[in-house]
Scaffold this active site. Sequence first.
Site, short mmCIF file in Angstrom:
data_model
loop_
_atom_site.label_atom_id
_atom_site.label_comp_id
_atom_site.label_asym_id
_atom_site.label_seq_id
_atom_site.Cartn_x
_atom_site.Cartn_y
_atom_site.Cartn_z
N TYR A 163 -8.96 5.62 8.05
CA TYR A 163 -9.11 5.90 9.48
C TYR A 163 -10.07 7.07 9.61
O TYR A 163 -9.76 8.17 9.13
CB TYR A 163 -7.77 6.29 10.10
N HIS B 102 0.84 -1.21 0.00
CA HIS B 102 0.00 0.00 0.00
C HIS B 102 0.87 1.25 0.00
O HIS B 102 1.69 1.41 0.89
CB HIS B 102 -0.91 0.01 1.23
N PRO C 265 -3.77 0.25 18.81
CA PRO C 265 -3.53 -0.23 17.44
C PRO C 265 -3.62 0.85 16.35
O PRO C 265 -3.34 0.56 15.18
CB PRO C 265 -4.62 -1.30 17.24
N LYS D 265 1.45 -0.33 15.00
CA LYS D 265 2.85 -0.44 15.39
C LYS D 265 3.23 -1.65 16.24
O LYS D 265 4.41 -1.95 16.40
CB LYS D 265 3.27 0.82 16.19
N TYR E 137 4.32 6.50 9.96
CA TYR E 137 3.50 5.33 9.62
C TYR E 137 4.32 4.26 8.92
O TYR E 137 4.15 3.06 9.19
CB TYR E 137 2.31 5.75 8.75
P1 RFL Z 1 1.96 -12.06 21.37
O1 RFL Z 1 1.50 -12.11 19.95
O2 RFL Z 1 0.96 -11.70 22.40
O3 RFL Z 1 2.62 -13.46 21.70
C1 RFL Z 1 2.98 -13.83 23.02
C2 RFL Z 1 2.93 -15.32 23.12
O4 RFL Z 1 3.33 -15.71 24.43
C3 RFL Z 1 2.47 -16.74 24.88
N1 RFL Z 1 2.46 -16.81 26.35
C4 RFL Z 1 3.08 -17.77 27.05
N2 RFL Z 1 3.85 -18.81 26.66
C5 RFL Z 1 4.33 -19.62 27.63
N3 RFL Z 1 4.04 -19.47 28.96
C6 RFL Z 1 3.26 -18.45 29.38
N4 RFL Z 1 2.96 -18.31 30.67
C7 RFL Z 1 2.77 -17.53 28.41
N5 RFL Z 1 1.99 -16.44 28.47
C8 RFL Z 1 1.81 -16.00 27.22
C9 RFL Z 1 1.11 -16.36 24.30
O5 RFL Z 1 0.22 -17.47 24.24
C10 RFL Z 1 1.50 -15.84 22.93
O6 RFL Z 1 1.48 -16.86 21.95
O7 RFL Z 1 3.18 -11.03 21.54
P2 RFL Z 1 4.38 -10.64 20.55
O8 RFL Z 1 5.00 -11.86 19.94
O9 RFL Z 1 5.19 -9.66 21.28
O10 RFL Z 1 3.66 -9.92 19.31
C11 RFL Z 1 3.01 -8.67 19.48
C12 RFL Z 1 1.82 -8.55 18.53
O11 RFL Z 1 1.02 -9.70 18.65
C13 RFL Z 1 0.98 -7.28 18.80
O12 RFL Z 1 1.81 -6.19 19.12
C14 RFL Z 1 0.12 -6.88 17.59
O13 RFL Z 1 -0.85 -7.85 17.30
C15 RFL Z 1 -0.57 -5.54 17.83
N6 RFL Z 1 -1.47 -5.14 16.75
C16 RFL Z 1 -0.99 -4.60 15.58
N7 RFL Z 1 0.35 -4.47 15.38
C17 RFL Z 1 0.84 -4.01 14.18
O14 RFL Z 1 2.06 -3.90 14.04
N8 RFL Z 1 -0.01 -3.64 13.14
C18 RFL Z 1 -1.36 -3.74 13.25
O15 RFL Z 1 -2.05 -3.49 12.29
C19 RFL Z 1 -1.90 -4.20 14.52
N9 RFL Z 1 -3.23 -4.34 14.70
C20 RFL Z 1 -2.86 -5.31 16.92
C21 RFL Z 1 -3.72 -4.88 15.85
C22 RFL Z 1 -3.40 -5.89 18.05
C23 RFL Z 1 -4.76 -6.03 18.19
N10 RFL Z 1 -5.25 -6.67 19.37
C24 RFL Z 1 -6.26 -7.61 19.40
C25 RFL Z 1 -4.50 -6.52 20.58
C26 RFL Z 1 -5.08 -5.00 15.97
C27 RFL Z 1 -5.62 -5.56 17.15
C28 RFL Z 1 -7.13 -5.62 17.24
C1 PHB Z 2 -5.92 -4.39 10.88
O1 PHB Z 2 -6.10 -4.59 9.68
O2 PHB Z 2 -6.18 -5.25 11.73
C2 PHB Z 2 -5.37 -3.09 11.31
C3 PHB Z 2 -4.91 -2.19 10.37
C4 PHB Z 2 -4.40 -0.96 10.77
C5 PHB Z 2 -4.37 -0.65 12.11
C6 PHB Z 2 -4.81 -1.54 13.06
C7 PHB Z 2 -5.32 -2.77 12.66
O3 PHB Z 2 -3.90 0.57 12.48
#
Ligand code: RFL
Ligand code: PHB
Length: 389
Positions: free
Chosen positions: A200, A72, A292, A296, A384
């Site tokens: 957004y 994108h 989110p 990042k 971004y």
């Molecule tokens: P994770 O993905 O939470 O993985 C951590 C892992 O550790 C495990 N764990 C354990 N394992 C062993 N023993 C224990 N006691 C444990 N406790 C926990 C868990 O089961 C899990 O598998 O962390 P990590 O690897 O640091 O990754 C971070 C990302 O997942 C997170 O920052 C992103 O998903 C955030 N996020 C977004 N980030 C972006 O860069 N771009 C995006 O567009 C974006 N959109 C989002 C998002 C997060 C969202 N939510 C639901 C929080 C959109 C949403 C809605």
């Molecule tokens: C997503 O597609 O899940 C998404 C995209 C952009 C954001 C957050 C989440 O800033």
Amino acid sequence: MKTDVVIIGAGPAGLMLGHLLHQAGIGIVILERKSAAHVLSRIRAGVLEQVTVDLIDQLGLGDRMHKEGLPHDGFFLADGARLIHINMTELAGHNVMIYGQTEVTRDLMDACDARGVDVIYEAEDVSLHDVNSDTPSVTYRKNGVEHRLNARFIAGCDGFHGPSRQVIPASVGKAYERVYPFGWLGILADVPPCHEELIYANHANGFALASMRSKTRARYYIQVPLTERVEDWPDDRLWDELALRLGPETAEHMTRGPALEKSIAPLRSFVFEPMRYGSLFLAGDSAHIVPPTGAKGLNLASSDVAYLSKALIQFFKKGLSEGIDTYSQTALARVWKSERFSWTLTTLMHRFPNEGEFGRRVQIAELDYIAGSRAAQTTIAENYIGLPL
Ligand code: RFL
Ligand code: PHB
């Protein structure tokens, strides 16, 4: 058993770090509390910065991402009926990649099997011991049997709720936090996205985001109060609210469909310092959370892991400890800039119940300023696409 580095957590941070160290010939074991299927069922990030794309390429695992991912060049900020285009490629010289966290995780997991990276799923009661010594260990239970892994270092990649951060004494660590009075209700549906780029939107009813996973799978979010439950939002009500908040022009191109997934995530800004304590390093969500809005979270996990893998490889291969000694400081400098950007964009685009009409007028004035200022658009684009490592 003994290994060089025990990695706790098989999310993106743990899996990427595991591959990078394994590729360099360093011994690792990854311990994950959940099953692989459960990790893959969590619908999360969708936008990859170049840092993340580069790491996946460096691992030689980018084939599917480059084939199926959508580059994108820009995105939109919407304010009522007006769409303000932020052309990242033109303003900041780079694009981003739309490729879901689920797919990134799947590619990394598949390659663990192929490359012999050791991941132990459904490891219960993972506990860290002697982290402030050169001989730390991790104990866990699997199928009712207790195990102990001795290591030189532990990498806490276990997300916000994991055990790693908790073992750092309160006298050493400090948490900085902002909790927002709302969450995001997300819906995933197998319908074509309403636009080629992300939108957004700031609406009087609250924020909305139109995103996607592919040309046939759309992802949308709306801001909701923390008191709302998913059951309060049947699909029709959610689609109606999205149409309203995204504005008439966008709504016209919005295809509705049944929800494959619907969930509410609270918004939080959180940083824990330092990211190293003795032989323990924190990486990803275990050390920091961003709302989110700036996309990042996953990308910060990638930059942490890029710094940490380099530092650990220097230590094991060259006997140099400078990288591990400066890891926390280096990673945190980038973390705080992403925290700042995510907070700024969240503040600009959401309805804050306590800010009243004045707060909303200031937001509208700022969006109007951004619409007319190349300098303002460049600042947003530069952040971004992701700041350089
Ligand atoms: P994770 O993905 O939470 O993985 C951590 C892992 O550790 C495990 N764990 C354990 N394992 C062993 N023993 C224990 N006691 C444990 N406790 C926990 C868990 O089961 C899990 O598998 O962390 P990590 O690897 O640091 O990754 C971070 C990302 O997942 C997170 O920052 C992103 O998903 C955030 N996020 C977004 N980030 C972006 O860069 N771009 C995006 O567009 C974006 N959109 C989002 C998002 C997060 C969202 N939510 C639901 C929080 C959109 C949403 C809605
Ligand atoms: C997503 O597609 O899940 C998404 C995209 C952009 C954001 C957050 C989440 O800033």
